[in-house]
Design an enzyme around this catalytic site. Structure first.
Site, PDB file in Angstrom:
ATOM      1  N   CYS A  77      17.342  26.503  -3.292  1.00  0.00           N
ATOM      2  CA  CYS A  77      18.283  25.921  -4.267  1.00  0.00           C
ATOM      3  C   CYS A  77      18.101  26.548  -5.646  1.00  0.00           C
ATOM      4  O   CYS A  77      18.352  27.719  -5.819  1.00  0.00           O
ATOM      5  CB  CYS A  77      18.153  24.393  -4.291  1.00  0.00           C
ATOM      6  SG  CYS A  77      19.567  23.592  -5.065  1.00  0.00           S
ATOM      7  N   HIS A 181      19.273  23.060   1.237  1.00  0.00           N
ATOM      8  CA  HIS A 181      17.932  22.491   1.324  1.00  0.00           C
ATOM      9  C   HIS A 181      17.493  22.394   2.783  1.00  0.00           C
ATOM     10  O   HIS A 181      17.818  21.412   3.441  1.00  0.00           O
ATOM     11  CB  HIS A 181      17.894  21.098   0.686  1.00  0.00           C
ATOM     12  CG  HIS A 181      17.999  21.132  -0.795  1.00  0.00           C
ATOM     13  ND1 HIS A 181      16.910  21.248  -1.619  1.00  0.00           N
ATOM     14  CD2 HIS A 181      19.072  21.081  -1.618  1.00  0.00           C
ATOM     15  CE1 HIS A 181      17.296  21.271  -2.877  1.00  0.00           C
ATOM     16  NE2 HIS A 181      18.604  21.171  -2.915  1.00  0.00           N
ATOM     17  N   GLU A 183      14.705  21.612   3.888  1.00  0.00           N
ATOM     18  CA  GLU A 183      13.813  20.451   4.043  1.00  0.00           C
ATOM     19  C   GLU A 183      14.595  19.152   4.198  1.00  0.00           C
ATOM     20  O   GLU A 183      14.033  18.122   4.520  1.00  0.00           O
ATOM     21  CB  GLU A 183      12.845  20.369   2.848  1.00  0.00           C
ATOM     22  CG  GLU A 183      13.423  19.862   1.530  1.00  0.00           C
ATOM     23  CD  GLU A 183      14.185  20.899   0.704  1.00  0.00           C
ATOM     24  OE1 GLU A 183      14.566  21.955   1.265  1.00  0.00           O
ATOM     25  OE2 GLU A 183      14.409  20.631  -0.485  1.00  0.00           O
TER      26      GLU A 183
END
Lengths: 201, 251
Positions: A77, A181, A183
């Site tokens: 990001c 993202h 994650e």
């Protein structure tokens, strides 16, 4: 495998750490230059504002350090945007690892297409390149949150369509980066993180 | 195209999930982490956890819960309830929350929106607005779970929140909440036209068609609901299939 997450002010760094833990990887969150240099894998996460974060990287010397890393580095990001040449967010010169600019989504163009800024939510990635996307399918969904974007470029390792086609991931030498993202991108995201850890280096 | 989002909302009291029907008569519906992981597995796009505990002890429990959620769940989640200063939000960020939602505290202190956005970025700040149409046909913003009417008007407050740096608006119509008769689509569409940030619709979901309506007529970016998911009246996989059949772009 010695994985380091670069610690700096702001940003939800723990979610990257937690995602790695779900893969059985214990990362160290640190801003210690020696530890970062010695790591097998470096993750440069980021949520925040470009110019103030860039300023922080300069003050701490992390800017030079990141540029000179030789092991696989994954920017996420804002991390990805800071690895580019320049960002319109706060009109700031960035690390220049990827020789591409970071621009703001054109609000009026977005409005014409009934789209919102920030680009927030799940969107498809395509034109997947590099081993970062091993076992990830074209058109799989990942999670994005951003108001600034990197235009389509020769460094693109994945493309996303929002307002216009743009670079959803970048690759150059040992540097990898995702605008989305991983994650927070469910099973697809976990696969991408796993791929980064398992890159042949 | 970015997908329309389906967001289950979990109300938390003393670390446990509850759902208030019209914000009273609370019944417990399980462990938040377990329920959240179940929804993520089912295809929920995001989760919202609202802490309705008022005590100091309960707040501490909530921060611990947020960390447990962040450890176990691999999709984004928003937490809200009791955030009145930067330090409250920072604790939740450090525990692993992706976004915070502020409601009454933003009405009382609008500067909080600016401060949170400046410190943590707009993407971190969801401004939740509970509003009710009053006797003069004006949409009046309410606080404290809809109990207290304020001077603020819905649309101007939403615009102000955007200008101050909110990343999203979560609009709950108190006229629709708990009715299961559908979302406040006309108001949602107007808000979507007037603002440029994403709008999360809340209040009134009763069946799958209500989600079709909120994404078409209501122009919402995300649809939030609680009881219909908790009581398994609507299952997320079926809902997503149904939306796809209606040509609505979902993950």
């Amino acid at each position: 495998m010695n994985v380091v997450i670069i610690k700096y002010k702001g940003g939800n760094i723990r979610s990257v750490d937690f995602a790695l833990k779900r893969l059985g990887v214990d990362a160290e969150i640190t801003s210690d230059p020696d530890k970062i240099k010695a790591a097998d894998r470096v993750i440069f996460p980021g949520v925040g504002e470009a110019s103030s974060t860039m300023n922080y990287l300069k003050v701490t010397g992390l800017d030079q350090l990141i540029k000179e890393l030789k092991q696989p580095v994954l920017g996420i990001c804002l991390g990805m945007q800071l690895m580019c040449r320049h960002s319109e967010e706060g009109d700031v010169d960035c690390l220049g690892i990827f020789d591409v600019p970071v621009k703001r989504f054109d609000a009026s163009k977005a409005k014409e297409q009934s789209l919102k800024v920030p680009h927030m939510g799940w969107n498809r990635i395509l034109d997947l390149k590099t081993d970062l996307f091993k076992e990830v399918k074209e058109q799989d969904y990942v999670y994005f949150v951003h108001s600034y974007y990197v235009p389509a470029s020769e460094f693109a390792a994945a493309t996303c369509h929002y307002v216009q086609p743009y670079s959803a991931a970048l690759h150059y030498k040992n540097f990898y980066a995702t605008q989305f993202h991983p994650e927070k991108s469910g099973d697809v995201g976990e696969q991408i993180l796993k791929n980064f850890i398992n890159l042949n280096y | 195209m970015v997908a329309k989002r389906i967001i289950p909302c979990l109300d938390i009291k003393n670390g446990e999930t509850v759902k208030g029907v019209n914000f009273v008569n609370i019944q417990s519906v399980g462990d938040p982490v377990e329920l959240g992981a179940f929804y993520a597995e089912q295809g929920a796009d995001e989760l919202v956890f609202l802490d309705i505990t008022a005590t100091h002890e309960g707040r501490k429990t909530f921060v611990e819960l947020v960390e447990r959620i962040a450890r176990h769940i691999n999709i984004p989640f928003t937490v809200g309830g009791g955030i009145s200063e930067i330090s409250d939000a920072e604790k939740l960020l450090n525990a692993g929350a992706d976004k915070v939602s502020i409601n009454s505290s933003a009405v009382r202190n609008p500067q909080l929106i600016d401060d949170l956005a400046r410190n943590f970025g707009s993407q971190f700040v969801v401004v939740a607005i509970d509003a009710r149409m009053n006797d003069e046909n004006l949409w009046q913003v309410t606080v404290n779970g809809g109990r207290i009417p304020t001077e603020k008007e819905l649309f101007s407050w939403a615009k102000e929140a955007e200008n101050r740096g909110a990343g999203e608006i979560l609009f709950t119509s108190m006229n629709h909440d708990g009715t299961k008769n559908g979302f406040a689509n006309r108001e949602l569409a107007r808000m979507s036209d007037e603002l440029s940030i994403p709008i999360i619709a809340s209040g009134g979901a009763g069946n799958m068609d209500h989600f079709v309506d909120v994404f078409t007529e209501g122009k919402a970016d995300a649809g939030l609901a609680a009881s219909i998911f908790h009581y398994k009246e609507v299952a997320i996989p079926e809902l997503k299939n149904y939306l796809k059949q209606q040509n609505i772009n979902v993950r």
